[in-house]
Design a protein around this motif. Structure first.
Motif, mmCIF file in Angstrom:
data_model
loop_
_atom_site.group_PDB
_atom_site.id
_atom_site.type_symbol
_atom_site.label_atom_id
_atom_site.label_comp_id
_atom_site.label_asym_id
_atom_site.label_seq_id
_atom_site.Cartn_x
_atom_site.Cartn_y
_atom_site.Cartn_z
ATOM 1 N N PRO A 1 6.884 6.999 -3.355
ATOM 2 C CA PRO A 1 6.580 5.575 -3.188
ATOM 3 C C PRO A 1 7.469 4.929 -2.123
ATOM 4 N N GLY A 2 6.921 3.928 -1.440
ATOM 5 C CA GLY A 2 7.698 3.179 -0.456
ATOM 6 C C GLY A 2 7.656 3.779 0.928
ATOM 7 N N VAL A 3 7.448 5.086 1.009
ATOM 8 C CA VAL A 3 7.447 5.752 2.314
ATOM 9 C C VAL A 3 6.175 6.572 2.519
ATOM 10 N N THR A 4 5.125 6.227 1.777
ATOM 11 C CA THR A 4 3.830 6.889 1.917
ATOM 12 C C THR A 4 2.777 5.799 2.037
ATOM 13 N N LEU A 5 1.894 5.912 2.995
ATOM 14 C CA LEU A 5 0.808 4.947 3.079
ATOM 15 C C LEU A 5 -0.370 5.457 2.268
ATOM 16 N N ILE A 6 -0.849 4.616 1.372
ATOM 17 C CA ILE A 6 -2.018 4.991 0.593
ATOM 18 C C ILE A 6 -3.171 4.110 1.048
ATOM 19 N N THR A 7 -4.130 4.742 1.716
ATOM 20 C CA THR A 7 -5.277 3.963 2.168
ATOM 21 C C THR A 7 -6.185 3.772 0.968
ATOM 22 N N ASP A 8 -6.510 2.535 0.667
ATOM 23 C CA ASP A 8 -7.407 2.229 -0.448
ATOM 24 C C ASP A 8 -6.882 2.769 -1.781
ATOM 25 N N LEU A 9 -5.773 2.185 -2.199
ATOM 26 C CA LEU A 9 -5.095 2.607 -3.430
ATOM 27 C C LEU A 9 -6.018 2.559 -4.643
ATOM 28 N N GLU A 10 -6.795 1.475 -4.723
ATOM 29 C CA GLU A 10 -7.663 1.288 -5.883
ATOM 30 C C GLU A 10 -8.687 2.429 -6.009
ATOM 31 N N ARG A 11 -9.277 2.768 -4.857
ATOM 32 C CA ARG A 11 -10.277 3.834 -4.869
ATOM 33 C C ARG A 11 -9.622 5.199 -5.144
ATOM 34 N N ASP B 1 11.253 9.744 11.181
ATOM 35 C CA ASP B 1 11.084 8.364 11.621
ATOM 36 C C ASP B 1 9.715 7.855 11.184
ATOM 37 N N LEU B 2 9.711 6.986 10.181
ATOM 38 C CA LEU B 2 8.446 6.529 9.607
ATOM 39 C C LEU B 2 7.667 5.635 10.569
ATOM 40 N N ARG B 3 8.337 5.179 11.639
ATOM 41 C CA ARG B 3 7.620 4.338 12.586
ATOM 42 C C ARG B 3 6.610 5.154 13.380
ATOM 43 N N ALA B 4 6.817 6.447 13.434
ATOM 44 C CA ALA B 4 5.945 7.271 14.266
ATOM 45 C C ALA B 4 5.054 8.177 13.429
ATOM 46 N N ASP B 5 5.491 8.485 12.224
ATOM 47 C CA ASP B 5 4.793 9.529 11.481
ATOM 48 C C ASP B 5 5.078 9.313 10.011
ATOM 49 N N MET B 6 4.117 8.792 9.306
ATOM 50 C CA MET B 6 4.329 8.460 7.907
ATOM 51 C C MET B 6 3.342 9.246 7.066
ATOM 52 N N PRO B 7 3.818 9.868 5.983
ATOM 53 C CA PRO B 7 2.872 10.578 5.118
ATOM 54 C C PRO B 7 1.800 9.605 4.631
ATOM 55 N N THR B 8 0.571 10.058 4.639
ATOM 56 C CA THR B 8 -0.548 9.198 4.265
ATOM 57 C C THR B 8 -1.446 9.950 3.306
ATOM 58 N N ILE B 9 -1.868 9.280 2.250
ATOM 59 C CA ILE B 9 -2.918 9.853 1.416
ATOM 60 C C ILE B 9 -4.013 8.816 1.237
ATOM 61 N N GLY B 10 -5.206 9.296 0.962
ATOM 62 C CA GLY B 10 -6.330 8.383 0.814
ATOM 63 C C GLY B 10 -7.377 8.999 -0.087
ATOM 64 N N PRO B 11 -8.502 8.307 -0.265
ATOM 65 C CA PRO B 11 -9.559 8.822 -1.138
ATOM 66 C C PRO B 11 -9.978 10.247 -0.771
ATOM 67 N N ALA C 1 0.825 -1.220 0.000
ATOM 68 C CA ALA C 1 0.000 0.000 0.000
ATOM 69 C C ALA C 1 0.849 1.256 0.000
ATOM 70 N N THR C 2 2.073 1.145 -0.486
ATOM 71 C CA THR C 2 2.916 2.338 -0.467
ATOM 72 C C THR C 2 3.184 2.875 -1.873
ATOM 73 N N GLY C 3 2.419 2.396 -2.848
ATOM 74 C CA GLY C 3 2.485 2.971 -4.195
ATOM 75 C C GLY C 3 3.733 2.575 -4.970
ATOM 76 N N ARG C 4 3.848 3.156 -6.162
ATOM 77 C CA ARG C 4 5.027 2.931 -7.003
ATOM 78 C C ARG C 4 5.286 4.186 -7.815
#
Lengths: 280, 280
Positions: B247-257, B219-229, B136-139
């Motif tokens: 990519p790799g260091v961003t959490l994408i919630t629901d990539l497909e959407r 520190d990505l363990r505590a605070d990671m960039p996140t994007i979502g719908p 879920a971290t994109g490409r």
């Protein structure tokens, strides 16, 4: 009074255009105000010779300035960055917009610099408002009853650092710092909008500090940091405990009232010293 | 399944805590969720073993994690920076707040780093959510139908420059650039609030671009960039034409959407390439 001694004022919003007109008149010079429609406060300038003109009617503006023998110009008072599609420039305006070219999109400094360049090419001499209003640019140190404490002094230095880094990128002139934490950074929204979101962002403990300084190399003839009574009120309303400016290069509209309001709201109003501004 | 194989999830808001729980479970490990009261979405996590606890009840949190043999921890889901006066820490909480000390006021990185340090000292091993959600971290490149044009590519590089300069100062992870102009810079208000003011700031011409990347050394363990719908929808609503992430260091919630929404709103969703990130 000879021709060419008339100072043309290109007037945006707020009280400063009228203050410049008064200062110019006090020096025994004639003044003519181009009041930008929808921006200039006509109630304040109506006692001076003036004409209301649309911002984009550049041909009409230049013609009016020349007819009134204005060779020296002062641009003063905020004009929100216009939506270009709404400008409807006149013929001369369209030619000048073409000369501004890509500078229109090149950041604030790029655009304002280009406008000054075009006015110079048209034979005008543009002066900074602070050359006339030098009594209104503040001084170093605390202006009212309150002074920054140790934490606030650290926040001020952090703010100066932040604004220096931003200046390299042609972004904003202001930020808010609270106990080392940068709460907000101003980009295109302007200082008032930035202050407006700080109430919600404020942490516990002592309040935040607004730091406002011009970018290094910023052309003060086109864009000068300004604070006024509404800045102090806005800061107080949003939980700040101090407003910091750079003396000599900041216009303070109604300095006396700013100090009175700062005193009333327990805010410090502080002019940066040479020491504060020293590169660390 | 042996003790110590249980992964503790400290769950803030949004869908990510449940997604991490699912990913951990899929790896055959047990999971126990500490759901922060007023933040965690209980409807999403109720099928996993969990307990709802106040954020500041640190003693209870540590005790519960130990009782459930959680040695590995994941902190995931946004928790707004609390107003410390409202925390009402329990006894253990007060001791830990004292250990955090001035870090509480030292900027985001300082605080989060201190929390990770304290958890480490308490014998826990903290992992990043992306270690479980690496799908879920994109490409790199365009994820949907639309790609950045030449102007957008320049805006992306300008955004990367701006965020690099901000990172030196421990400020924000995101900015919005339109045709070379930096419209907005994120400090403490968060990405959604920053996007919310861009509608008014947008200039004529092609829309703005959101660029979001972690700070160098963050520190990505505590605070990671996140994007979502909701990021994509918010961007579209405010006149943007693209959303850019690392990519790799961003959490994408629901990539497909996210991709479907970007396609529907004519936005590009673009993962930065190594080339884009090269220091110029």
């Amino acid at each position: 009074m000879t021709a060419g001694k008339c100072v043309g004022i290109l007037a945006g919003a707020g009280p400063l255009p009228a203050q410049v007109a008064a200062a110019v008149t006090a020096q025994g010079k004639k003044v003519f105000i181009i009041a930008f429609r929808d921006y200039a406060d006509l109630s304040l300038i109506q006692s001076y010779p003036h004409q209301v003109i649309r911002l984009a009617a550049v041909g009409e503006i230049l013609k009016t300035l020349r007819e009134n023998q204005c060779q020296e110009l002062v641009l003063i008072g905020p004009v929100s960055r216009p939506a270009w599609r709404d400008l409807r420039p006149d013929g001369e305006g369209a030619r000048i917009l073409a000369r501004l070219g890509r500078a229109i999109f090149a950041g604030d400094d790029g655009l304002l610099g280009a406008i000054l360049r075009v006015l110079g090419e048209e034979g005008f001499v543009v002066r900074g408002a602070h050359e006339y209003l030098n009594h209104a640019t503040g001084r170093s140190g605390a202006l009212g009853r309150f002074s920054p404490d140790e934490q606030a002094k650290q926040d001020i230095l952090r703010g100066v650092d932040v604004l220096r880094a931003m200046a390299q990128l042609d972004i904003g002139q202001a930020c808010v710092v609270q106990s080392g934490l940068v709460l907000a950074v101003e980009a295109m929204e302007g200082t008032d909008a930035m202050l407006g979101r700080c109430g919600k962002l404020m942490q516990a403990g002592s309040g935040g500090v607004l730091i406002k300084i011009p970018k290094k190399g910023q052309d003060l003839r086109a864009d000068m940091p300004t604070i006024g009574p509404e800045t102090v009120e806005n800061a107080a309303r949003n939980g700040l405990r101090g407003v910091v400016f750079q003396p000599g290069v900041t216009l303070i509209t109604d300095l006396e009232r700013c100090v009175a309001l700062a005193d009333r709201y327990n805010l410090f109003l502080y002019g940066l010293t040479t020491e504060d501004l020293k590169e660390k």
